[in-house]
Write a protein that holds these residues in place. Structure first.
Motif, PDB file in Angstrom:
ATOM      1  N   VAL A 199     -65.882  -3.455 -52.363  1.00 25.30           N
ATOM      2  CA  VAL A 199     -65.967  -3.529 -50.907  1.00 25.30           C
ATOM      3  C   VAL A 199     -67.032  -4.556 -50.558  1.00 25.30           C
ATOM      4  O   VAL A 199     -68.129  -4.561 -51.146  1.00 25.30           O
ATOM      5  N   GLY A 200     -66.728  -5.435 -49.614  1.00 21.01           N
ATOM      6  CA  GLY A 200     -67.699  -6.438 -49.191  1.00 21.01           C
ATOM      7  C   GLY A 200     -67.587  -6.710 -47.705  1.00 21.01           C
ATOM      8  O   GLY A 200     -66.694  -6.213 -47.029  1.00 21.01           O
ATOM      9  N   ARG A 201     -68.496  -7.503 -47.200  1.00 22.50           N
ATOM     10  CA  ARG A 201     -68.484  -7.871 -45.785  1.00 22.50           C
ATOM     11  C   ARG A 201     -68.463  -9.383 -45.667  1.00 22.50           C
ATOM     12  O   ARG A 201     -68.841 -10.090 -46.590  1.00 22.50           O
ATOM     13  N   ARG A 244     -61.637  -5.043 -48.740  1.00 28.92           N
ATOM     14  CA  ARG A 244     -61.579  -4.110 -49.859  1.00 28.92           C
ATOM     15  C   ARG A 244     -60.517  -4.589 -50.834  1.00 28.92           C
ATOM     16  O   ARG A 244     -59.408  -4.944 -50.424  1.00 28.92           O
ATOM     17  N   VAL A 273     -64.940  -6.421 -42.813  1.00 28.58           N
ATOM     18  CA  VAL A 273     -65.131  -5.822 -44.133  1.00 28.58           C
ATOM     19  C   VAL A 273     -63.817  -5.931 -44.881  1.00 28.58           C
ATOM     20  O   VAL A 273     -62.745  -5.776 -44.293  1.00 28.58           O
ATOM     21  N   ASN A 310     -69.138  -2.805 -57.254  1.00 28.04           N
ATOM     22  CA  ASN A 310     -70.285  -2.959 -56.357  1.00 28.04           C
ATOM     23  C   ASN A 310     -71.551  -2.512 -57.073  1.00 28.04           C
ATOM     24  O   ASN A 310     -71.548  -1.512 -57.806  1.00 28.04           O
ATOM     25  N   GLU A 326     -69.972  -2.002 -43.846  1.00 30.65           N
ATOM     26  CA  GLU A 326     -70.053  -2.119 -45.304  1.00 30.65           C
ATOM     27  C   GLU A 326     -71.051  -1.112 -45.862  1.00 30.65           C
ATOM     28  O   GLU A 326     -70.775  -0.415 -46.853  1.00 30.65           O
ATOM     29  N   ARG A 327     -72.210  -1.021 -45.252  1.00 33.38           N
ATOM     30  CA  ARG A 327     -73.247  -0.100 -45.731  1.00 33.38           C
ATOM     31  C   ARG A 327     -72.744   1.342 -45.709  1.00 33.38           C
ATOM     32  O   ARG A 327     -72.912   2.088 -46.677  1.00 33.38           O
TER      33      ARG A 327
END
Length: 305
Positions: free
Chosen positions: A31-33, A20, A18, A91, A79-80
């Motif tokens: 934020v992503g994965r 940021r 992940v 996001n 991430e979730r």
């Protein structure tokens, strides 16, 4: 792309995780994965493809932070969890589109088998619940994979005539119920030998189907193989227990802290400090240590003491 951003991207590993983005003021932008952190993060300074809405965000990125995970599945859960806790400006949704699911292992004579459900069910003698997993489609494909290699459902009482014929072809009888249930449990407990054996059996079915030009079957089994890999991949950031704990890692004067509530890793913070980390709870030491090292490496000279 400025030299500091270039340095941080070069320092990212190619493992899943992940990431940021923060601006000059320290505010979290996004934020992503990623399946591979370095290539995914670098892509923001290349062609954004279907992420054109982020074009105005990219010039504001002053700092990159990242966590490495032990699997893509773990990165998806992390991430979730982070986005459900706090949604940054850029996001769009609180987590991915996957639906949480569970696998129910039933060893009772009348209902033996494995099934996917979207809500955890109460356990009972002969019934075990595994998960949660992200993705109902993957969970159902994993059920098919488990049935293909360990056909527990064929040991039920009250099979139809067609099911009895299929059971006979597989050489399965009610006397095999206990052994097949144990074999399925071993896979879902992520026991390495059991998982590898199941994967090898599925790969064999796929390869034989391809050799026989049964490409549709080969593709279906390949999907089942991927689904089995997904549900058996290491994953600690979301569990069914109600654990509440703080996990810390320290490296080169840099402390990373994670908050776990209700079995989910909810928040992630990092800062410079001379205080070393508290001892990590069982199962968390390696995760905390490597991510503290990564945090210190990425921070470099961009973060003031």
């Amino acid at each position: 792309m400025g030299p500091e951003i270039r340095r941080m991207i070069a320092a990212l590993p190619s493992s899943p995780g992940v990431y940021r983005f923060r601006d000059e003021g320290g505010r979290v932008l996004y934020v992503g994965r990623a399946t591979g952190l370095r290539s995914r993060v670098a892509s923001y300074w290349g062609g954004l493809g279907d992420r054109r809405h982020l074009a105005r965000m990219v010039p504001r990125v002053a700092r990159i932070e990242a966590l490495t995970c032990d699997s893509v599945h773990e990165a998806a859960w992390l991430e979730r969890n982070l986005l459900e806790e706090s949604l940054p400006r850029w996001n769009r949704t609180r987590g991915g589109q996957e639906v949480p699911a569970y696998l129910v292992l039933d060893a009772r004579p009348a209902t033996a088998g494995v099934r996917a459900v979207h809500e955890p069910v109460a356990t009972a003698p002969g019934v075990s619940v595994f998960g949660p997993y992200l993705g109902g489609v993957r969970a159902r494909a994993a059920v098919q994979a488990l049935h293909r290699v360990h056909p527990l459902a064929y040991t039920r009482t009250g099979l139809t005539g067609a099911e009895r014929d299929l059971a006979a072809r597989r050489g399965v009888t009610p006397a095999d119920r206990e052994d097949l249930a144990a074999a399925v449990a071993s896979v879902l407990h992520r026991e390495a030998v059991a998982v590898a054996a199941a994967q090898a059996l599925l790969a064999g079915v796929r390869d034989r189907a391809a050799e026989a030009l049964a490409f549709e079957l080969a593709a279906r089994v390949q999907d089942e193989l991927r689904a089995l890999e997904w549900v058996t991949a290491p994953q600690r950031v979301t569990t069914r227990d109600a654990a509440a704990l703080t996990v810390e890692g320290w490296s080169d004067g840099f402390l990373v802290s994670f908050t776990v509530r209700d079995g989910r890793l909810r928040t992630w913070t990092q800062r410079r400090t001379t205080r070393p980390a508290r001892p990590a709870p069982p199962g968390w030491a390696a995760f905390a240590a490597r991510n503290a090292t990564l945090a210190a490496t990425l921070a470099g000279s961009t973060l003031q003491a």
